[in-house]
Design an enzyme around this catalytic site. Structure first.
Site, short mmCIF file in Angstrom:
data_model
loop_
_atom_site.label_atom_id
_atom_site.label_comp_id
_atom_site.label_asym_id
_atom_site.label_seq_id
_atom_site.Cartn_x
_atom_site.Cartn_y
_atom_site.Cartn_z
N ASP A 16 0.87 -1.16 0.00
CA ASP A 16 0.00 0.00 0.00
C ASP A 16 0.92 1.22 0.00
O ASP A 16 2.11 1.12 0.30
CB ASP A 16 -0.87 -0.05 1.26
CG ASP A 16 -1.71 1.19 1.45
OD1 ASP A 16 -2.29 1.68 0.46
OD2 ASP A 16 -1.78 1.70 2.59
N ASP A 18 -0.16 5.05 1.09
CA ASP A 18 -0.38 6.00 2.18
C ASP A 18 -0.24 5.32 3.54
O ASP A 18 -0.89 4.31 3.81
CB ASP A 18 -1.77 6.63 2.06
CG ASP A 18 -1.90 7.46 0.79
OD1 ASP A 18 -1.32 8.55 0.76
OD2 ASP A 18 -2.57 6.99 -0.15
#
Length: 451
Positions: A16, A18
């Site tokens: 991922d 963020d």
């Protein structure tokens, strides 16, 4: 299942973006996110101007793992058995007597004991990550305001929060310079983002050189993803990843059928053409884990390539990657950062200290005095009964769906790729999968119960 987990045994390593590869300066980003919603509510929806004023003390309300009952305006902290450990109405914490009267030690009405409970529903909302948490404080203060000024007992403000999300974070907002959030990140990325340390960049190259396929799967749109990655990794960041998937719309990326979520080609950050399957590495939008896995089989030449996925959100990353795709999962859990001995780690480099004025949020990964530990809590009996300790629902989900939990990628970047991590498992202790150390409160409980 093997007792240990090793990156060397994985064929594919996915990330991922963020709060995983990209770490944020939490006190600064929290204020920005809060303001982006509060100003929308006040200016566009007519809410009380007092929402715009936040004191440093107000931020103590923020704690991951809380649920908001959208109708009655109550925030709750759940035990692993579904009972309510603490609750507030707006920001006002419920006294033990009121808590007992409201929830009475019973399973919360929306609880589902298999822990596969949805985190988003028309009835409640779970605050699962650091983008969410400033919204928890705002919603609590909205409840306070509507209770005080209008005498409301039931609430329907959520539609206005959703409108604020759409205004600030819609796909075109970055390009249009719309709202408050994206224009401010563009203007001064160094205020809000931490660059990846050299150790992490070296580690990513080491994974590539070891023959691993590297994925980046983010729900952020491609233009924002590019800004973040160029800032934290450098302009050549695309050389690090075989496949980049933006606007992935997680958790649907994992849970939806391929026909519901095809991959799209991208040109100048605009989606162009829906693809019946995924045939080659590259940068794509939307998509689904099934078609991705078919491509990974071709790329590795294996019928069941082993994938590990790093993410910070139980709702969007860890639960769906494990539950639907059976991938190994590494939870980035910033609550582990500097948890030892109650000394929070520096939330920002020294050179940033004092650089920005204004009401600082406390680092959102530090302990909330109002809500207590993210991992464990006690329920006070009303009459001469001893406090009894409960693991939180959030803590149970960590050990159920994560392979391991770490405070940051940096924490493992200098380990050899064949390092053997102790994994979470139902047969081992509750603290087994945390690296480099379990939360001190869990270690203390294990020590006490072992005596």
């Amino acid at each position: 299942m093997a007792q240990h987990f090793s990156l060397a045994a994985c064929d594919v390593v996915g990330f991922d973006l963020d709060h995983t590869l990209c770490r944020y300066n939490l006190p600064e980003s929290a204020v920005l996110i809060y303001n982006s919603f509060a100003q929308f509510l006040v200016k566009e929806k007519g809410y009380d101007k007092e929402l715009l004023t936040v004191t440093p003390e107000d931020w103590d309300f923020c704690c991951k793992g809380l649920a908001l009952d959208l109708e009655d305006g109550n925030f709750i902290k759940l035990a692993d058995n579904g009972t309510v450990l603490r609750a507030s109405h707006g920001t006002k914490m419920m006294a033990p007597e009121a808590l007992a009267e409201e929830y009475g030690g019973k399973e919360w009405k929306y609880f589902m004991s298999d822990t596969g409970m949805a985190c988003r529903s028309g009835k409640y909302y779970f605050y699962d990550n650091y983008f969410d948490l400033p919204g928890a404080l705002l919603c609590a203060r909205v409840v306070d305001s509507l209770t005080k000024n209008n005498g409301q007992k039931t609430f329907d403000f959520w539609k206005d929060i959703v409108a604020g999300i759409q205004h600030n974070y819609k796909m075109s907002a970055f390009k249009e310079n719309c709202g408050i959030y994206f224009p401010e990140i563009k203007r001064d990325p160094g205020r809000y983002l931490h660059t990846c340390p050299e150790s992490v960049k070296k580690w990513l190259r080491q994974l590539k050189n070891a023959g691993k396929i590297l994925l980046l799967i983010t729900s952020s749109h491609s233009d924002y993803c590019r800004l973040l990655c160029e800032y934290i990794l450098g302009n050549d960041f695309t050389d690090l990843f075989d496949i980049v998937i933006t606007n992935a719309l997680k958790p649907g990326f994992f849970s939806h059928l391929p026909s519901q979520r095809p991959f799209w080609t991208l040109e100048n950050d605009e989606e162009q053409e829906a693809l019946p399957s995924l045939d080659k590495p590259g940068w794509y939008s939307q998509g689904n884990a099934v078609h991705l896995y078919e491509l990974l089989k071709k790329m590795t030449g294996k019928s069941e390539p082993k994938v590990v996925y790093f993410g910070d959100s139980m709702h969007s990353d860890i639960f769906p990657a494990r539950h639907y795709s059976n991938w190994e999962t590494v939870l980035i859990l910033e609550e582990l950062r500097g948890d030892r001995d109650g000394k929070p780690e520096e939330s920002e480099p020294l050179e940033k200290k004092g650089k920005y004025e204004g009401p600082k949020a406390k680092p959102l990964n530090t302990l909330s005095k109002k809500w207590g530990s993210f991992f464990i809590d006690s329920v006070s009996g009303l009459e001469n009964t001893e406090d009894s300790l409960f693991y939180t629902w959030s803590c149970k989900r960590i050990s159920t769906y994560s392979t391991i939990a770490i405070p940051s990628i940096e924490a493992i970047a200098e380990l050899p790729l064949d390092y053997k991590f102790s994994r979470f498992s139902s047969s081992s202790s509750k603290t087994a999968g945390y690296y480099p150390n379990p939360p001190s409160i869990l270690s203390n409980i294990e020590t006490l119960t072992a005596k």
